[in-house]
Design a protein around this motif. Structure first.
Motif, PDB file in Angstrom:
ATOM      1  N   GLU A 118     153.429  57.939 122.249  1.00  0.00           N
ATOM      2  CA  GLU A 118     152.578  58.715 121.352  1.00  0.00           C
ATOM      3  C   GLU A 118     151.122  58.551 121.762  1.00  0.00           C
ATOM      4  OE1 GLU A 118     151.709  56.753 117.277  1.00  0.00           O
ATOM      5  OE2 GLU A 118     153.793  56.204 117.739  1.00  0.00           O
ATOM      6  N   LEU A 119     150.312  59.514 121.366  1.00  0.00           N
ATOM      7  CA  LEU A 119     148.873  59.448 121.629  1.00  0.00           C
ATOM      8  C   LEU A 119     148.130  60.287 120.605  1.00  0.00           C
ATOM      9  CD1 LEU A 119     147.999  62.360 123.150  1.00  0.00           C
ATOM     10  CD2 LEU A 119     149.257  61.293 125.017  1.00  0.00           C
ATOM     11  N   GLY A 120     146.853  59.976 120.442  1.00  0.00           N
ATOM     12  CA  GLY A 120     146.045  60.707 119.476  1.00  0.00           C
ATOM     13  C   GLY A 120     144.725  60.003 119.230  1.00  0.00           C
ATOM     14  N   TYR A 121     144.208  60.160 118.017  1.00  0.00           N
ATOM     15  CA  TYR A 121     142.930  59.565 117.645  1.00  0.00           C
ATOM     16  C   TYR A 121     143.096  58.644 116.444  1.00  0.00           C
ATOM     17  CZ  TYR A 121     140.303  62.522 120.842  1.00  0.00           C
ATOM     18  OH  TYR A 121     139.802  63.113 121.973  1.00  0.00           O
ATOM     19  N   LYS A 122     142.325  57.586 116.470  1.00  0.00           N
ATOM     20  CA  LYS A 122     142.271  56.619 115.376  1.00  0.00           C
ATOM     21  C   LYS A 122     140.905  56.767 114.703  1.00  0.00           C
ATOM     22  CE  LYS A 122     142.471  51.574 114.646  1.00  0.00           C
ATOM     23  NZ  LYS A 122     142.658  50.273 115.332  1.00  0.00           N
ATOM     24  N   TRP A 123     140.910  57.230 113.440  1.00  0.00           N
ATOM     25  CA  TRP A 123     139.680  57.504 112.709  1.00  0.00           C
ATOM     26  C   TRP A 123     139.325  56.308 111.835  1.00  0.00           C
ATOM     27  CZ3 TRP A 123     137.513  62.264 113.846  1.00  0.00           C
ATOM     28  CH2 TRP A 123     138.351  63.170 114.496  1.00  0.00           C
ATOM     29  N   HIS A 124     138.085  55.849 111.926  1.00  0.00           N
ATOM     30  CA  HIS A 124     137.612  54.693 111.172  1.00  0.00           C
ATOM     31  C   HIS A 124     137.126  55.161 109.797  1.00  0.00           C
ATOM     32  CE1 HIS A 124     137.133  52.065 114.930  1.00  0.00           C
ATOM     33  NE2 HIS A 124     137.691  53.193 115.301  1.00  0.00           N
ATOM     34  N   LEU A 125     137.916  54.912 108.773  1.00  0.00           N
ATOM     35  CA  LEU A 125     137.545  55.336 107.426  1.00  0.00           C
ATOM     36  C   LEU A 125     136.515  54.398 106.812  1.00  0.00           C
ATOM     37  CD1 LEU A 125     141.071  56.361 106.103  1.00  0.00           C
ATOM     38  CD2 LEU A 125     139.364  57.770 107.268  1.00  0.00           C
ATOM     39  N   ASP A 126     136.720  53.096 106.969  1.00  0.00           N
ATOM     40  CA  ASP A 126     135.722  52.087 106.615  1.00  0.00           C
ATOM     41  C   ASP A 126     136.020  50.837 107.421  1.00  0.00           C
ATOM     42  OD1 ASP A 126     137.778  50.710 105.352  1.00  0.00           O
ATOM     43  OD2 ASP A 126     137.213  51.344 103.345  1.00  0.00           O
ATOM     44  N   GLU A 127     135.549  49.689 106.979  1.00  0.00           N
ATOM     45  CA  GLU A 127     135.677  48.466 107.775  1.00  0.00           C
ATOM     46  C   GLU A 127     137.130  48.085 108.031  1.00  0.00           C
ATOM     47  OE1 GLU A 127     134.224  43.774 107.690  1.00  0.00           O
ATOM     48  OE2 GLU A 127     133.702  45.139 106.046  1.00  0.00           O
ATOM     49  N   ASN A 128     138.026  48.342 107.069  1.00  0.00           N
ATOM     50  CA  ASN A 128     139.408  47.875 107.175  1.00  0.00           C
ATOM     51  C   ASN A 128     140.462  48.987 107.216  1.00  0.00           C
ATOM     52  OD1 ASN A 128     138.733  45.073 107.091  1.00  0.00           O
ATOM     53  ND2 ASN A 128     138.404  45.255 104.884  1.00  0.00           N
ATOM     54  N   TRP A 129     140.094  50.230 106.858  1.00  0.00           N
ATOM     55  CA  TRP A 129     141.063  51.313 106.766  1.00  0.00           C
ATOM     56  C   TRP A 129     140.903  52.289 107.915  1.00  0.00           C
ATOM     57  CZ3 TRP A 129     145.017  51.522 103.296  1.00  0.00           C
ATOM     58  CH2 TRP A 129     144.954  50.638 102.214  1.00  0.00           C
ATOM     59  N   TYR A 130     142.064  52.771 108.428  1.00  0.00           N
ATOM     60  CA  TYR A 130     142.061  53.700 109.559  1.00  0.00           C
ATOM     61  C   TYR A 130     143.090  54.799 109.322  1.00  0.00           C
ATOM     62  CZ  TYR A 130     139.738  49.729 111.755  1.00  0.00           C
ATOM     63  OH  TYR A 130     138.886  48.702 112.034  1.00  0.00           O
ATOM     64  N   LEU A 131     142.809  55.963 109.863  1.00  0.00           N
ATOM     65  CA  LEU A 131     143.750  57.083 109.853  1.00  0.00           C
ATOM     66  C   LEU A 131     144.087  57.438 111.295  1.00  0.00           C
ATOM     67  CD1 LEU A 131     145.286  59.458 108.521  1.00  0.00           C
ATOM     68  CD2 LEU A 131     143.161  60.772 108.677  1.00  0.00           C
ATOM     69  N   TYR A 132     145.391  57.399 111.627  1.00  0.00           N
ATOM     70  CA  TYR A 132     145.865  57.809 112.944  1.00  0.00           C
ATOM     71  C   TYR A 132     146.378  59.248 112.854  1.00  0.00           C
ATOM     72  CZ  TYR A 132     145.990  52.918 114.644  1.00  0.00           C
ATOM     73  OH  TYR A 132     145.681  51.643 115.035  1.00  0.00           O
ATOM     74  N   THR A 133     145.939  60.105 113.751  1.00  0.00           N
ATOM     75  CA  THR A 133     146.482  61.458 113.879  1.00  0.00           C
ATOM     76  C   THR A 133     146.905  61.640 115.331  1.00  0.00           C
ATOM     77  OG1 THR A 133     144.285  62.385 114.338  1.00  0.00           O
ATOM     78  CG2 THR A 133     145.010  62.361 112.045  1.00  0.00           C
ATOM     79  N   GLY A 134     148.173  61.968 115.542  1.00  0.00           N
ATOM     80  CA  GLY A 134     148.632  62.056 116.916  1.00  0.00           C
ATOM     81  C   GLY A 134     149.925  62.815 117.060  1.00  0.00           C
ATOM     82  N   VAL A 135     150.441  62.810 118.264  1.00  0.00           N
ATOM     83  CA  VAL A 135     151.716  63.429 118.591  1.00  0.00           C
ATOM     84  C   VAL A 135     152.622  62.357 119.195  1.00  0.00           C
ATOM     85  CG1 VAL A 135     150.789  65.744 118.909  1.00  0.00           C
ATOM     86  CG2 VAL A 135     150.841  64.165 120.851  1.00  0.00           C
ATOM     87  N   TYR A 136     153.936  62.553 119.051  1.00  0.00           N
ATOM     88  CA  TYR A 136     154.903  61.573 119.540  1.00  0.00           C
ATOM     89  C   TYR A 136     156.029  62.283 120.287  1.00  0.00           C
ATOM     90  CZ  TYR A 136     157.889  63.188 115.740  1.00  0.00           C
ATOM     91  OH  TYR A 136     158.647  63.976 114.909  1.00  0.00           O
ATOM     92  N   CYS A 137     156.764  61.518 121.070  1.00  0.00           N
ATOM     93  CA  CYS A 137     157.955  62.024 121.756  1.00  0.00           C
ATOM     94  C   CYS A 137     158.932  60.868 121.931  1.00  0.00           C
ATOM     95  CB  CYS A 137     157.595  62.635 123.107  1.00  0.00           C
ATOM     96  SG  CYS A 137     159.027  63.299 124.001  1.00  0.00           S
ATOM     97  N   ASP A 138     160.193  61.083 121.523  1.00  0.00           N
ATOM     98  CA  ASP A 138     161.268  60.112 121.706  1.00  0.00           C
ATOM     99  C   ASP A 138     162.384  60.771 122.502  1.00  0.00           C
ATOM    100  OD1 ASP A 138     159.838  58.377 120.190  1.00  0.00           O
ATOM    101  OD2 ASP A 138     161.136  58.442 118.433  1.00  0.00           O
ATOM    102  N   TYR A 139     162.871  60.084 123.538  1.00  0.00           N
ATOM    103  CA  TYR A 139     163.955  60.623 124.368  1.00  0.00           C
ATOM    104  C   TYR A 139     165.107  59.635 124.398  1.00  0.00           C
ATOM    105  CZ  TYR A 139     166.545  62.432 128.363  1.00  0.00           C
ATOM    106  OH  TYR A 139     167.528  62.907 129.170  1.00  0.00           O
ATOM    107  N   GLY A 140     166.271  60.061 123.913  1.00  0.00           N
ATOM    108  CA  GLY A 140     167.458  59.212 123.902  1.00  0.00           C
ATOM    109  C   GLY A 140     168.071  59.079 125.289  1.00  0.00           C
ATOM    110  N   LEU A 141     168.400  57.856 125.671  1.00  0.00           N
ATOM    111  CA  LEU A 141     168.894  57.583 127.024  1.00  0.00           C
ATOM    112  C   LEU A 141     170.415  57.612 127.133  1.00  0.00           C
ATOM    113  CD1 LEU A 141     166.536  54.583 127.894  1.00  0.00           C
ATOM    114  CD2 LEU A 141     166.263  56.989 128.571  1.00  0.00           C
ATOM    115  N   ASN A 142     171.133  57.394 126.032  1.00  0.00           N
ATOM    116  CA  ASN A 142     172.579  57.225 126.114  1.00  0.00           C
ATOM    117  C   ASN A 142     173.320  58.303 125.338  1.00  0.00           C
ATOM    118  OD1 ASN A 142     171.446  55.820 123.748  1.00  0.00           O
ATOM    119  ND2 ASN A 142     173.578  55.284 123.321  1.00  0.00           N
ATOM    120  N   ASP A 143     174.593  58.473 125.706  1.00  0.00           N
ATOM    121  CA  ASP A 143     175.501  59.360 124.975  1.00  0.00           C
ATOM    122  C   ASP A 143     175.878  58.659 123.673  1.00  0.00           C
ATOM    123  OD1 ASP A 143     177.424  61.092 124.060  1.00  0.00           O
ATOM    124  OD2 ASP A 143     178.704  60.967 125.839  1.00  0.00           O
ATOM    125  N   ILE A 144     175.515  59.248 122.552  1.00  0.00           N
ATOM    126  CA  ILE A 144     175.706  58.569 121.269  1.00  0.00           C
ATOM    127  C   ILE A 144     177.055  58.878 120.626  1.00  0.00           C
ATOM    128  CG2 ILE A 144     173.251  58.400 120.808  1.00  0.00           C
ATOM    129  CD1 ILE A 144     173.505  60.824 118.976  1.00  0.00           C
TER     130      ILE A 144
END
Length: 315
Positions: free
Chosen positions: A229-255
């Motif tokens: 995943e990748l994106g931006y981490k927004w600093h809301l204040d000293e201790n709080w953050y908002l992450y906005t991003g995109v992700y990708c998961d790829y399964g390796l095995n036959d389930i």
């Protein structure tokens, strides 16, 4: 007189050197204090981060059916996370998440035939002819409880936001998986010893069956995935953050848990021929003029989408 002048010049020189050394020492001392202060500030930086998040997008049980039309699924996901920053820009993340995967297949104008034991125990003497296999639709849905392990990088960036990226893997355990299907069928029975074809005998399982439904458990194995995943981490204040991003998961095995596909979608029930057992295409095979083949050879997971995360730094 010369001695007085020489002593005066020497005194000025010594005073000048002493003054420079004193200033240099003070500067070095001040510089060291700055280094120690900066080091102390870095050592006090909060390294533990907890989070909750939501995501969604393309989320499919991915396969290619031998017959019919495949449709991908859209799914949601949610989770809790923990990140330990072992360096200001690097950390390791884990947590727990619930992922939803979906897919469906529709089949029209299909046929099947196979040997079966009839209700009178004529072993290997009857061939069940599924002459009409139409208006068939099957939808699969699986819930996975997943454990991620990711390496996270974040840039220094601007004061209000930083770029972040994460790469790693996940192990998913199926907590619930089901398939729902409906279809129309026309069946007949052919016996080898007479070459007679029997039809319109519903008490023996030969006849027209419309809108037969199934809602059963889909047997699946644990899922091993590559994740990023990748994106931006927004600093809301000293201790709080908002992450906005995109992700990708790829399964390796036959389930699929049942990989040799021993069943038929419309399975003859010799104990009660008027009630057929409906199996999933994920664990079934069929026979046509080209031979016997599986509907599905492999099933894995694939997902990508948008992710929103609220994070809080702990002392």
């Amino acid at each position: 007189m010369k001695k007085i002048i020489f002593i005066s010049i020497l005194s000025v020189f010594v005073y000048s050197v002493h003054s420079r050394n004193h200033i240099a020492v003070r500067n070095v001392s001040y510089h060291n204090d700055t280094i120690r202060t900066a080091y102390k500030d870095v050592s006090k930086e909060k390294r533990h981060e907890v989070s909750v998040w939501l995501g969604g997008g393309y989320s499919s049980l991915r396969y290619k059916p031998a017959v019919g039309d495949y449709a991908y699924g859209l799914g949601d996901r949610a989770g809790i996370g923990y990140t330990y920053l072992f360096k200001p820009q690097w950390g390791i993340s884990t947590g727990l998440e619930l992922d939803v995967y979906k897919a469906s297949t529709s089949i029209a104008n299909h046929r099947d035939r196979y040997r079966a034991i009839d209700d009178e125990d004529r072993y290997n003497q009857m061939t069940l002819l599924v002459d009409r296999f139409d208006n068939f639709e099957e939808a699969q849905r699986a819930f996975y409880l997943s454990l991620p392990v990711m390496i996270q990088y974040q840039s220094n960036g601007e004061e209000s936001r930083t770029f972040y990226a994460a790469l790693g893997g996940k192990i998913g355990i199926p907590v619930q998986s089901k398939y729902k299907s409906t279809g129309d069928y026309l069946t007949r029975g052919q016996y080898d010893f007479t070459q007679t074809v029997f039809e319109d005998m519903p008490e023996h399982g030969f006849g027209v069956y419309e809108d037969l439904k199934a809602n059963e458990k889909l047997r699946l194995n644990p899922d091993f995935r590559l994740s990023g995943e990748l994106g931006y981490k927004w600093h809301l204040d000293e201790n709080w953050y908002l992450y906005t991003g995109v992700y990708c998961d790829y399964g390796l095995n036959d389930i699929r848990k049942t990989k040799n596909n021993p069943y038929r979608v419309l399975q003859y029930n010799r104990e009660n021929p008027v009630e057929y057992t409906i199996h999933s295409i994920a664990e079934s095979q069929y026979t046509d003029d080209k031979g016997t083949r599986s509907y599905i050879k492999k099933m894995n997971t694939l997902s990508f989408g948008i992710k929103l995360k609220i994070a809080f730094k702990l002392d």
